[in-house]
Write a protein that holds these residues in place. Structure first.
Motif, PDB file in Angstrom:
ATOM      1  N   ASN A  57       0.855  -1.184   0.000  1.00 57.97           N
ATOM      2  CA  ASN A  57       0.000   0.000   0.000  1.00 57.97           C
ATOM      3  C   ASN A  57       0.898   1.244   0.000  1.00 57.97           C
ATOM      4  O   ASN A  57       2.132   1.145   0.015  1.00 57.97           O
ATOM      5  N   ASP A  58       0.286   2.429   0.002  1.00 57.30           N
ATOM      6  CA  ASP A  58       1.099   3.637  -0.182  1.00 57.30           C
ATOM      7  C   ASP A  58       1.954   3.987   1.033  1.00 57.30           C
ATOM      8  O   ASP A  58       2.856   4.829   0.940  1.00 57.30           O
ATOM      9  N   ASP A  59       1.718   3.346   2.195  1.00 52.33           N
ATOM     10  CA  ASP A  59       2.537   3.614   3.380  1.00 52.33           C
ATOM     11  C   ASP A  59       3.931   3.029   3.263  1.00 52.33           C
ATOM     12  O   ASP A  59       4.873   3.526   3.879  1.00 52.33           O
ATOM     13  N   GLY A  60       4.070   1.934   2.524  1.00 52.26           N
ATOM     14  CA  GLY A  60       5.358   1.267   2.465  1.00 52.26           C
ATOM     15  C   GLY A  60       5.740   0.668   3.813  1.00 52.26           C
ATOM     16  O   GLY A  60       4.880   0.211   4.569  1.00 52.26           O
ATOM     17  N   TRP A  61       7.022   0.693   4.114  1.00 49.47           N
ATOM     18  CA  TRP A  61       7.515   0.082   5.348  1.00 49.47           C
ATOM     19  C   TRP A  61       7.237   0.997   6.541  1.00 49.47           C
ATOM     20  O   TRP A  61       7.562   2.188   6.520  1.00 49.47           O
ATOM     21  N   LEU A  62       6.639   0.414   7.573  1.00 45.67           N
ATOM     22  CA  LEU A  62       6.188   1.191   8.730  1.00 45.67           C
ATOM     23  C   LEU A  62       7.237   1.269   9.831  1.00 45.67           C
ATOM     24  O   LEU A  62       7.122   2.095  10.734  1.00 45.67           O
ATOM     25  N   VAL A  63       8.235   0.397   9.785  1.00 49.78           N
ATOM     26  CA  VAL A  63       9.209   0.313  10.879  1.00 49.78           C
ATOM     27  C   VAL A  63      10.621   0.490  10.311  1.00 49.78           C
ATOM     28  O   VAL A  63      10.797   0.835   9.153  1.00 49.78           O
ATOM     29  N   GLY A  64      11.620   0.270  11.160  1.00 50.61           N
ATOM     30  CA  GLY A  64      13.002   0.384  10.710  1.00 50.61           C
ATOM     31  C   GLY A  64      13.380   1.780  10.261  1.00 50.61           C
ATOM     32  O   GLY A  64      14.268   1.979   9.443  1.00 50.61           O
ATOM     33  N   GLY A  65      12.686   2.789  10.793  1.00 52.63           N
ATOM     34  CA  GLY A  65      12.936   4.177  10.404  1.00 52.63           C
ATOM     35  C   GLY A  65      11.841   4.774   9.553  1.00 52.63           C
ATOM     36  O   GLY A  65      11.831   5.971   9.289  1.00 52.63           O
ATOM     37  N   GLY A  66      10.891   3.922   9.081  1.00 57.57           N
ATOM     38  CA  GLY A  66       9.809   4.427   8.247  1.00 57.57           C
ATOM     39  C   GLY A  66      10.254   4.636   6.814  1.00 57.57           C
ATOM     40  O   GLY A  66      11.233   4.053   6.348  1.00 57.57           O
ATOM     41  N   GLU A  67       9.531   5.482   6.082  1.00 57.42           N
ATOM     42  CA  GLU A  67       9.799   5.729   4.666  1.00 57.42           C
ATOM     43  C   GLU A  67      10.399   7.121   4.465  1.00 57.42           C
ATOM     44  O   GLU A  67       9.838   8.121   4.902  1.00 57.42           O
ATOM     45  N   PRO A  68      11.549   7.206   3.753  1.00 57.23           N
ATOM     46  CA  PRO A  68      12.172   8.513   3.534  1.00 57.23           C
ATOM     47  C   PRO A  68      11.448   9.365   2.507  1.00 57.23           C
ATOM     48  O   PRO A  68      11.577  10.588   2.500  1.00 57.23           O
ATOM     49  N   GLY A  69      10.681   8.731   1.597  1.00 55.30           N
ATOM     50  CA  GLY A  69      10.021   9.469   0.529  1.00 55.30           C
ATOM     51  C   GLY A  69      10.962   9.709  -0.638  1.00 55.30           C
ATOM     52  O   GLY A  69      12.144   9.354  -0.595  1.00 55.30           O
ATOM     53  N   PRO A  70      10.462  10.334  -1.720  1.00 59.31           N
ATOM     54  CA  PRO A  70      11.294  10.579  -2.898  1.00 59.31           C
ATOM     55  C   PRO A  70      12.505  11.459  -2.558  1.00 59.31           C
ATOM     56  O   PRO A  70      12.396  12.327  -1.687  1.00 59.31           O
TER      57      PRO A  70
END
Length: 303
Positions: A57-70
């Protein structure tokens, strides 16, 4: 429908809860992620290079620091929100079936809820039954039935989570009360694998990380961080407690341990085991004795 205590009086499906925070700032995640634990690097069970997973889904990875984005990641940029729920409160409005925030805080700060020094251990990574599935890190109690006969026997792995969960469920009764799939942390939603073989290889990768963590054994999570991720000014020896979340992105309060080790004295062991004798059954919305489970386990053992 969530298995709330009284659906007819639960008016709004809110997101407030009590639980553990697994967040951690990392170089591969969102720069604003805060660190609440360094015991486990959850990037070890993620697939940031999408070797095994085709889409999410659009959230991507929720853990390990989260998502950095483009341009590093083309998922929604978001901070790490890793957590384990122990009690879903929903809202702080009793007229909606929730629980007043003051009642939650007062009960914990008064010592009515005993919070041990939490040492946790991930026990598995699984794909849940959803289609496409969510990927979850499990924090199950092992063994699932403690040794009630020998007070000197070691307590199960992750006993602290069920101990707190059961206390919260026994102390608080309100219509919206439930716990969504107790003792897990969702790390990814709508995980579409490239193939059944890729799914198997991903889970094998996760098993390797779990086995490594098991060698190290259960570890304290919060070793000295405040709600905002800054170091505590005067941390005590025991700081691994629980947090109050408005939602998974917003933590408002932290509650340090008030039930301190050691846990091998007769008095403390009795308190612990008394709270572990039952489990909340989401289907019947009732307490069930673990003696039934213990009997079933013994019946399944080979002669």
């Amino acid at each position: 429908m969530p298995p709330v205590l009284d659906p007819s009086k639960s008016k709004v499906d809110g997101l407030a809860f009590l639980g553990l925070s697994l967040t951690r700032n990392s170089g591969s995640g969102h720069p604003d992620s805060v660190t609440h634990q360094e015991a486990f690097d959850l990037n070890e069970v993620q697939d940031r290079d999408y070797e095994f997973i085709l889409s999410t889904n659009d959230d991507g990875w929720l853990v390990g620091g989260g998502e950095p984005g483009p341009p590093d990641s083309y998922k929604l940029a978001a901070k790490d929100t890793g957590h384990v729920e122990l009690l879903r409160i929903g809202t702080y409005r009793p007229e909606w079936g929730g629980l007043a925030q003051k009642d939650v805080i007062d009960a914990i700060e008064s010592g009515k809820i005993l919070i041990p020094q939490i040492k946790a251990l991930p026990t598995a990574v699984v794909a849940n039954p959803d289609l496409p599935p969510e990927l979850e890190i499990r924090f199950d109690m092992e063994p699932s039935v403690p040794n009630f006969d020998d007070l000197s026997a070691p307590l199960p792995i992750n006993w602290e989570l069920r101990f707190i969960h059961n206390q919260l469920f026994k102390h608080f009764e309100f219509p919206s009360r439930f716990c969504p799939g107790a003792f897990h942390s969702t790390i990814l939603r709508k995980a579409e694998f490239r193939s059944p073989e890729h799914r198997q290889k991903y889970l094998e990768k996760c098993d390797k990380a779990i086995k490594k963590w098991r060698v190290g054994g259960p570890k304290p999570l919060n070793t000295g961080w405040d709600v905002d991720g800054k170091p505590l000014e005067n941390p005590s020896e025991h700081t691994s407690g629980i947090f109050l979340f408005l939602d998974r992105q917003n933590i408002t309060h932290s509650f340090p341990p008030n039930f301190l080790p050691p846990y091998d004295t007769p008095d403390k062991r009795k308190i612990i085991l008394d709270f572990l004798k039952e489990e909340w059954d989401e289907k019947s919305l009732a307490w069930k004795s673990v003696a039934v489970k213990e009997k079933a386990i013994k019946n399944d053992e080979p002669d």
